[in-house]
Motif scaffolding. Structure first.
Motif, short mmCIF file in Angstrom:
data_model
loop_
_atom_site.label_atom_id
_atom_site.label_comp_id
_atom_site.label_asym_id
_atom_site.label_seq_id
_atom_site.Cartn_x
_atom_site.Cartn_y
_atom_site.Cartn_z
N SER A 62 -0.02 9.54 -9.71
CA SER A 62 -1.11 9.15 -10.58
C SER A 62 -1.03 10.00 -11.83
O SER A 62 -0.95 11.23 -11.76
CB SER A 62 -2.45 9.38 -9.87
OG SER A 62 -3.51 8.97 -10.69
N GLY A 66 -2.69 5.97 -15.48
CA GLY A 66 -2.53 5.16 -14.28
C GLY A 66 -1.35 5.62 -13.44
O GLY A 66 -0.87 6.74 -13.58
N LEU A 67 -0.90 4.74 -12.58
CA LEU A 67 0.22 5.07 -11.70
C LEU A 67 1.53 4.93 -12.44
O LEU A 67 1.74 3.98 -13.19
CB LEU A 67 0.21 4.15 -10.47
CG LEU A 67 -1.06 4.20 -9.62
CD1 LEU A 67 -0.94 3.20 -8.48
CD2 LEU A 67 -1.30 5.60 -9.09
#
Length: 79
Positions: A62, A66-67
């Motif tokens: 993360s 975001g990822l």
């Protein structure tokens, strides 16, 4: 220390890939959002060209936006 030591791992499918830009995204089962991928994390030992629909194994963390993938390789069983 490995760049994937703190990463989560999943199997998923490439849903977007822009080869000239070297960026895309993976959707993985059980992961609530897309995982951003850049060409610098792709394991292309066998000259693999990433394509939309490819089944992949992805390590991700993360990040601020975001990822993001830290490693991407073709999943076992893919030709």
């Amino acid at each position: 220390m490995s760049r994937t030591s703190d990463a989560s791992h999943a199997t998923g499918r490439v849903v977007r890939w822009d080869a000239p830009e070297g960026v895309g995204a993976v959707v993985a089962h059980g992961v609530p959002s897309e995982i951003a991928v850049s060409a610098d994390v792709v394991d292309d030992v066998e000259g693999w060209d990433v394509e939309v629909g490819d089944l992949v194994a992805v390590a991700y963390v993360s990040g601020e936006h975001g990822l993001r993938a830290t490693s991407l390789r073709r999943a076992d069983g893919e030709e």
